[in-house]
Design a protein around this motif. Structure first.
Motif, PDB file in Angstrom:
ATOM      1  N   VAL A 105       0.856  -1.188   0.000  1.00  0.00           N
ATOM      2  CA  VAL A 105       0.000   0.000   0.000  1.00  0.00           C
ATOM      3  C   VAL A 105       0.894   1.241   0.000  1.00  0.00           C
ATOM      4  CG1 VAL A 105      -1.807   1.265   1.238  1.00  0.00           C
ATOM      5  CG2 VAL A 105      -1.721  -1.241   1.395  1.00  0.00           C
ATOM      6  N   ASP A 106       0.612   2.155  -0.922  1.00  0.00           N
ATOM      7  CA  ASP A 106       1.301   3.448  -0.888  1.00  0.00           C
ATOM      8  C   ASP A 106       0.557   4.340   0.091  1.00  0.00           C
ATOM      9  OD1 ASP A 106       3.230   5.497  -1.951  1.00  0.00           O
ATOM     10  OD2 ASP A 106       1.312   6.465  -2.390  1.00  0.00           O
ATOM     11  N   ARG A 107       1.251   4.809   1.118  1.00  0.00           N
ATOM     12  CA  ARG A 107       0.623   5.609   2.174  1.00  0.00           C
ATOM     13  C   ARG A 107       0.082   6.939   1.660  1.00  0.00           C
ATOM     14  NH1 ARG A 107       3.100   3.639   7.372  1.00  0.00           N
ATOM     15  NH2 ARG A 107       4.725   2.205   6.720  1.00  0.00           N
ATOM     16  N   ASP A 108       0.683   7.494   0.606  1.00  0.00           N
ATOM     17  CA  ASP A 108       0.266   8.799   0.109  1.00  0.00           C
ATOM     18  C   ASP A 108      -0.924   8.710  -0.851  1.00  0.00           C
ATOM     19  OD1 ASP A 108       2.296  10.105   1.578  1.00  0.00           O
ATOM     20  OD2 ASP A 108       3.738   9.663   0.000  1.00  0.00           O
ATOM     21  N   SER A 109      -0.820   7.854  -1.849  1.00  0.00           N
ATOM     22  CA  SER A 109      -1.887   7.752  -2.858  1.00  0.00           C
ATOM     23  C   SER A 109      -3.024   6.843  -2.409  1.00  0.00           C
ATOM     24  CB  SER A 109      -1.320   7.235  -4.185  1.00  0.00           C
ATOM     25  OG  SER A 109      -0.935   5.870  -4.070  1.00  0.00           O
ATOM     26  N   ARG A 110      -2.769   6.018  -1.394  1.00  0.00           N
ATOM     27  CA  ARG A 110      -3.729   5.008  -0.917  1.00  0.00           C
ATOM     28  C   ARG A 110      -4.113   4.045  -2.041  1.00  0.00           C
ATOM     29  NH1 ARG A 110      -6.336   9.389   2.160  1.00  0.00           N
ATOM     30  NH2 ARG A 110      -5.540   9.251   4.275  1.00  0.00           N
ATOM     31  N   ARG A 111      -3.126   3.746  -2.873  1.00  0.00           N
ATOM     32  CA  ARG A 111      -3.290   2.711  -3.895  1.00  0.00           C
ATOM     33  C   ARG A 111      -2.545   1.479  -3.406  1.00  0.00           C
ATOM     34  NH1 ARG A 111      -4.947   3.674  -9.027  1.00  0.00           N
ATOM     35  NH2 ARG A 111      -3.397   2.282  -9.932  1.00  0.00           N
ATOM     36  N   ALA A 112      -3.062   0.307  -3.774  1.00  0.00           N
ATOM     37  CA  ALA A 112      -2.463  -0.938  -3.303  1.00  0.00           C
ATOM     38  C   ALA A 112      -2.521  -1.995  -4.387  1.00  0.00           C
ATOM     39  CB  ALA A 112      -3.200  -1.430  -2.059  1.00  0.00           C
ATOM     40  N   MET A 113      -1.705  -3.007  -4.187  1.00  0.00           N
ATOM     41  CA  MET A 113      -1.797  -4.201  -5.021  1.00  0.00           C
ATOM     42  C   MET A 113      -1.143  -5.364  -4.299  1.00  0.00           C
ATOM     43  SD  MET A 113       0.855  -3.233  -8.123  1.00  0.00           S
ATOM     44  CE  MET A 113       0.365  -4.598  -9.138  1.00  0.00           C
ATOM     45  N   GLN A 114      -1.653  -6.540  -4.597  1.00  0.00           N
ATOM     46  CA  GLN A 114      -1.003  -7.740  -4.074  1.00  0.00           C
ATOM     47  C   GLN A 114       0.062  -8.121  -5.085  1.00  0.00           C
ATOM     48  OE1 GLN A 114      -3.402 -11.285  -3.434  1.00  0.00           O
ATOM     49  NE2 GLN A 114      -2.097 -11.816  -1.707  1.00  0.00           N
ATOM     50  N   VAL A 115       1.269  -8.309  -4.590  1.00  0.00           N
ATOM     51  CA  VAL A 115       2.424  -8.545  -5.450  1.00  0.00           C
ATOM     52  C   VAL A 115       2.919  -9.968  -5.237  1.00  0.00           C
ATOM     53  CG1 VAL A 115       4.787  -7.805  -5.907  1.00  0.00           C
ATOM     54  CG2 VAL A 115       3.070  -6.118  -5.285  1.00  0.00           C
ATOM     55  N   ILE A 116       3.150 -10.688  -6.316  1.00  0.00           N
ATOM     56  CA  ILE A 116       3.781 -12.002  -6.225  1.00  0.00           C
ATOM     57  C   ILE A 116       5.267 -11.802  -6.445  1.00  0.00           C
ATOM     58  CG2 ILE A 116       3.950 -14.313  -7.200  1.00  0.00           C
ATOM     59  CD1 ILE A 116       0.970 -14.038  -7.922  1.00  0.00           C
ATOM     60  N   LEU A 117       6.057 -12.148  -5.447  1.00  0.00           N
ATOM     61  CA  LEU A 117       7.503 -11.941  -5.475  1.00  0.00           C
ATOM     62  C   LEU A 117       8.158 -13.074  -6.271  1.00  0.00           C
ATOM     63  CD1 LEU A 117       7.919 -10.953  -1.726  1.00  0.00           C
ATOM     64  CD2 LEU A 117       7.685  -9.417  -3.697  1.00  0.00           C
ATOM     65  N   GLN A 118       8.283 -12.866  -7.568  1.00  0.00           N
ATOM     66  CA  GLN A 118       8.840 -13.863  -8.472  1.00  0.00           C
ATOM     67  C   GLN A 118      10.268 -14.237  -8.082  1.00  0.00           C
ATOM     68  OE1 GLN A 118       6.986 -15.314 -10.796  1.00  0.00           O
ATOM     69  NE2 GLN A 118       5.256 -13.946 -10.507  1.00  0.00           N
ATOM     70  N   ASP A 119      10.579 -15.510  -8.140  1.00  0.00           N
ATOM     71  CA  ASP A 119      11.930 -16.021  -7.898  1.00  0.00           C
ATOM     72  C   ASP A 119      12.500 -15.618  -6.534  1.00  0.00           C
ATOM     73  OD1 ASP A 119      11.952 -17.156 -10.497  1.00  0.00           O
ATOM     74  OD2 ASP A 119      12.584 -15.227 -11.334  1.00  0.00           O
ATOM     75  N   SER A 120      11.626 -15.374  -5.563  1.00  0.00           N
ATOM     76  CA  SER A 120      12.102 -14.938  -4.249  1.00  0.00           C
ATOM     77  C   SER A 120      12.357 -16.115  -3.312  1.00  0.00           C
ATOM     78  CB  SER A 120      11.080 -14.010  -3.596  1.00  0.00           C
ATOM     79  OG  SER A 120       9.904 -14.744  -3.276  1.00  0.00           O
ATOM     80  N   GLY A 121      11.732 -17.250  -3.605  1.00  0.00           N
ATOM     81  CA  GLY A 121      11.851 -18.396  -2.708  1.00  0.00           C
ATOM     82  C   GLY A 121      11.048 -18.236  -1.431  1.00  0.00           C
ATOM     83  N   MET A 122      10.234 -17.180  -1.340  1.00  0.00           N
ATOM     84  CA  MET A 122       9.423 -16.941  -0.144  1.00  0.00           C
ATOM     85  C   MET A 122       8.283 -17.955  -0.081  1.00  0.00           C
ATOM     86  SD  MET A 122      10.488 -14.517   1.728  1.00  0.00           S
ATOM     87  CE  MET A 122      11.806 -13.346   1.600  1.00  0.00           C
ATOM     88  N   PRO A 123       7.923 -18.392   1.134  1.00  0.00           N
ATOM     89  CA  PRO A 123       6.847 -19.373   1.274  1.00  0.00           C
ATOM     90  C   PRO A 123       5.458 -18.731   1.253  1.00  0.00           C
ATOM     91  CG  PRO A 123       7.817 -18.915   3.405  1.00  0.00           C
ATOM     92  CD  PRO A 123       8.623 -18.147   2.390  1.00  0.00           C
ATOM     93  N   VAL A 124       4.500 -19.520   0.823  1.00  0.00           N
ATOM     94  CA  VAL A 124       3.096 -19.104   0.871  1.00  0.00           C
ATOM     95  C   VAL A 124       2.564 -19.265   2.290  1.00  0.00           C
ATOM     96  CG1 VAL A 124       0.758 -19.636   0.027  1.00  0.00           C
ATOM     97  CG2 VAL A 124       2.697 -19.651  -1.545  1.00  0.00           C
ATOM     98  N   ARG A 125       3.107 -20.221   3.034  1.00  0.00           N
ATOM     99  CA  ARG A 125       2.649 -20.491   4.398  1.00  0.00           C
ATOM    100  C   ARG A 125       3.832 -20.535   5.369  1.00  0.00           C
ATOM    101  NH1 ARG A 125      -0.324 -23.878   1.090  1.00  0.00           N
ATOM    102  NH2 ARG A 125      -2.528 -23.385   1.036  1.00  0.00           N
ATOM    103  N   ALA A 126       4.245 -19.373   5.826  1.00  0.00           N
ATOM    104  CA  ALA A 126       5.320 -19.288   6.811  1.00  0.00           C
ATOM    105  C   ALA A 126       4.670 -19.252   8.205  1.00  0.00           C
ATOM    106  CB  ALA A 126       6.158 -18.040   6.595  1.00  0.00           C
ATOM    107  N   VAL A 127       5.088 -20.158   9.068  1.00  0.00           N
ATOM    108  CA  VAL A 127       4.529 -20.207  10.430  1.00  0.00           C
ATOM    109  C   VAL A 127       4.895 -18.940  11.170  1.00  0.00           C
ATOM    110  CG1 VAL A 127       4.507 -21.475  12.601  1.00  0.00           C
ATOM    111  CG2 VAL A 127       4.587 -22.730  10.438  1.00  0.00           C
ATOM    112  N   MET A 128       3.896 -18.349  11.814  1.00  0.00           N
ATOM    113  CA  MET A 128       4.108 -17.070  12.518  1.00  0.00           C
ATOM    114  C   MET A 128       4.470 -17.290  13.965  1.00  0.00           C
ATOM    115  SD  MET A 128       1.053 -14.752  10.925  1.00  0.00           S
ATOM    116  CE  MET A 128       1.633 -13.273  11.750  1.00  0.00           C
ATOM    117  N   HIS A 129       5.503 -16.588  14.392  1.00  0.00           N
ATOM    118  CA  HIS A 129       5.922 -16.512  15.783  1.00  0.00           C
ATOM    119  C   HIS A 129       6.288 -15.073  16.044  1.00  0.00           C
ATOM    120  CE1 HIS A 129       6.213 -20.872  16.004  1.00  0.00           C
ATOM    121  NE2 HIS A 129       6.904 -20.845  14.887  1.00  0.00           N
ATOM    122  N   ARG A 130       5.703 -14.492  17.059  1.00  0.00           N
ATOM    123  CA  ARG A 130       6.023 -13.090  17.352  1.00  0.00           C
ATOM    124  C   ARG A 130       7.429 -13.028  17.934  1.00  0.00           C
ATOM    125  NH1 ARG A 130       2.701  -8.780  20.880  1.00  0.00           N
ATOM    126  NH2 ARG A 130       4.010  -7.012  20.343  1.00  0.00           N
TER     127      ARG A 130
END
Length: 132
Positions: A105-130
């Motif tokens: 989300v851009d704080r100034d324009s209040r425009r947003a998009m969901q971004v798929i991080l290509q080739d990042s190796g990031m998981p779709v389901r990362a277990v959350m621990h605070r």
């Protein structure tokens, strides 16, 4: 849920979220006092909402690289003005965050998009621990 969300600033999606083409405007509704959990709620249908959170308290090293085309779609040139939110799936045994496809989300324009991080190796389901 009360109608207080009607008075909140509207966030316009630069492109719709996958599976929700008719929902182009959302609001962020804070769900707790600490600001750790929010409902990303459609203004067209308040029953369409996603549980989201800022990643920092749970994944302090998470720093997705935002591509120039995303910055252009959000009408910004300043990545420091972006708010990153991860979509949460709350389960009985564990809660996970989608680190592969954050909502930016851009704080100034209040425009947003969901971004798929290509080739990042990031998981779709990362277990959350605070962490903090």
């Amino acid at each position: 849920m009360t109608d207080a969300w009607l008075d909140m600033p509207t966030i316009d999606m630069a492109s719709p979220m996958a599976g929700f083409p008719a929902h182009r405007q959302f609001v962020l509704v804070r769900l707790n006092e600490q600001g750790l959990l929010y409902a990303f709620t459609s203004t067209q249908d308040p029953n369409i909402r996603f549980l989201v959170a800022p990643p920092e308290p749970f994944f302090p090293d998470y720093a997705p690289e935002i591509e120039n085309d995303v910055l252009a779609a959000l009408n910004t040139k300043d990545p420091d003005r972006l708010l990153v939110m991860v979509v949460i799936t709350a389960g009985v045994e564990e809660t996970t965050a989608n680190l592969l496809a954050p909502i930016i989300v851009d704080r100034d324009s209040r425009r947003a998009m969901q971004v798929i991080l290509q080739d990042s190796g990031m998981p779709v389901r990362a277990v959350m621990h605070r962490t903090a």
